[in-house]
Scaffold this active site. Structure first.
Site, PDB file in Angstrom:
ATOM      1  CB  ALA A   1      -0.900   0.003   1.231  1.00  0.00           C
ATOM      2  CG  ASP A   2       0.127   4.578  -2.723  1.00  0.00           C
ATOM      3  OD1 ASP A   2      -0.972   4.621  -2.120  1.00  0.00           O
ATOM      4  OD2 ASP A   2       0.229   4.787  -3.941  1.00  0.00           O
TER       5      ASP A   2
END
Lengths: 78, 416
Positions: free
Chosen positions: A35-36
């Site tokens: 995930a960013d």
């Protein structure tokens, strides 16, 4: 596993496009599940929607792993 | 002029209402088929126009993993797909290209209209609590197309999107051309995309009375130069070109479709949506393009016109062509491929440039379909390539696109 935990896992699998086997309690959204920062914001929003809660920003910052999300929601979900 | 570098086209890509790759698109153009049908993207029952030229059989999952696809509006997805095809066609990534010298200039007239609409609908349905997706803005902004194309491929040269309504992707092609000519980049990915077949897109253009309402026969609705035309047909999709500095292309042994020899720009300075009936801005843009190319009007074989099938615009453009090309005009092949694809708005220049380059490659001019009753107000002695493709060795092709706001653009390609 609790119903909440099942739902949390399903949301993570859907939003992050990861395999169920990767979604362990220790798994970190950013370090382990790809995930960013925007994905993380989206996850928190999905949790809010699904469990009808409002997660303040300062508490959202402490939800970095699958297990932390489940604990928070088991405590706060309505 | 010796310091100005030459620019050639080395790759093509397209996803269109006629076919989802550049070769499939060309087959549709050559066969003279219509891409129009009843709208499937939303329930258009109550809309004045209930048909459009949609891209068919499209499944995002065929091209993107689900997480990646969700972060892109449809217009960006179309752009990435067409750009990928053009890049693969060019063989660029099989060479030792310096990616710092490869840029992306893309065109989109609107950007992520569907994304904007969905987020606004969702807020409106709620209790006033803002629950906007963190991906809403990056999906909606028009430059997300060029951003995503560069991220996917690691291209670190000049990167932006041009927005000039239906002239957007000719403007992007000209900007890309200039970046290479001036030595700011060696390779540019360019073209444009649009995906505006949404409630707000169709409703908005209906309100302008710009679109055909021929709901009983969608396939014959886009009919440029025909007396019974009643407006444009909305299309969607993308067209992509790889432009490359000539010596750079030669050095890596690239296949070269044609040279981009000129680009022209002008403004009507007349009205925000209506074309200037005098056509003076259109005369000016073609003159500007011809001067930039340094060719005589007699060298042009084919003009892919803006020709949207609106009552006012079609005639004005043809009068302007007659004024610029004079007695050479009847020897030109003229066609509006919008008769088949519909109007891709900001994507139009991209797919129409691909049409010109394919026409050069195959020695065939795609037709203007649905031209059954020529408009007596338009010179009947001109060759509009009616209904059936014509064999012609196209050495020089011009592509015109004009946009709301009074933007006029024209590009010229020549066989090497």
């Amino acid at each position: 596993m609790s119903e909440i935990a099942e739902k949390v896992k399903a949301i993570i699998i859907d939003k992050l496009g990861v395999e169920a086997s990767e979604v362990t309690p220790e798994a970190s959204f950013t370090n382990d599940l790809g995930a960013d920062s925007l994905d993380t914001v989206e996850l928190i929003m999905e949790f809010e929607k699904e469990f009808n809660v409002s997660i303040p920003d300062d508490q959202a910052e402490n939800i970095g792993t699958v297990g932390q999300a489940i604990s928070y929601l088991e405590e706060h979900a309505k | 002029m010796s310091s100005i570098r030459r620019v050639v086209v080395t790759g093509l890509g397209a996803i269109t209402p006629l076919g989802n790759t550049a070769p499939a698109y060309w087959e549709g153009l050559r066969a003279g088929i219509s891409g129009a049908a009843t709208i499937t993207r939303f329930d258009a029952t109550k809309f004045k126009t209930r048909f459009a030229c949609e891209v068919k059989g499209y499944q995002p999952d065929d091209f993107f993993d689900r997480k990646e696809g969700r972060k892109m509006d449809l217009f960006t997805q179309f752009g990435v797909i067409a750009a990928d095809e053009a890049i693969a066609d060019s063989g660029l990534l099989q060479s030792s290209v310096n990616k710092d010298r490869v840029g992306v200039i893309w065109g989109s007239g609107i950007g992520g209209l569907k994304s904007l609409q969905e987020e606004c609908f969702q807020f409106e349905r709620g209790d006033g609590t803002p629950r906007y997706s963190p991906f809403f803005i990056p999906r909606m902004i028009a430059d997300s197309a060029s951003g995503n194309i560069s991220i996917k491929n690691g291209f670190r040269g000049p990167n932006f999107v041009t927005t000039s309504a239906c002239a957007s992707s000719n403007d992007s092609i000209i900007a890309a051309f200039n970046n290479i000519r001036l030595g700011l980049a060696d390779v540019m990915i360019t073209g444009g995309s649009e995906a505006a077949i949404t409630e707000s897109g169709v409703g908005g253009f209906n309100a302008l009375k710009a679109m055909s309402e021929r709901n009983d026969d969608p396939a014959s609705a886009s009919r440029p130069y025909d007396k019974d035309r009643d407006g444009f047909v909305l299309g969607e999709g993308a067209g992509a070109l790889v432009l490359e500095e000539y010596e750079h292309a030669k050095a890596r042994g690239a296949k070269i479709y044609a040279e981009l020899i000129g680009g022209g720009m002008s403004s009507d300075a007349y009205h925000i949506t209506a074309p200037d009936p005098s056509g003076s801005g259109v005369v000016l843009v073609m003159q500007n393009a011809l001067r930039d190319a340094g060719i005589a009007v007699t060298e042009v074989d084919y003009i892919n016109t803006h020709g949207t099938s609106t009552p006012l615009g079609d005639g004005a453009e043809i009068k302007a062509i007659e004024q610029v090309f004079g007695e050479h005009t009847p020897t030109l092949n003229i066609s509006s491929t919008k008769s088949m694809t519909g109007h891709l708005l900001g994507g139009a220049g991209g797919v129409e440039a691909v049409a010109c380059l394919m026409a050069m490659q195959h020695g065939q001019v795609p037709p203007t379909i649905n031209l059954h009753t020529p408009d007596p107000e338009i010179n009947q002695n001109l060759n509009f390539t009616p209904n059936v493709a014509q064999v012609r060795d196209v050495r020089v092709a011009m592509s015109n696109t004009f946009g709301f706001g009074g933007h006029n653009t024209s590009v010229i390609f020549r066989k090497l």
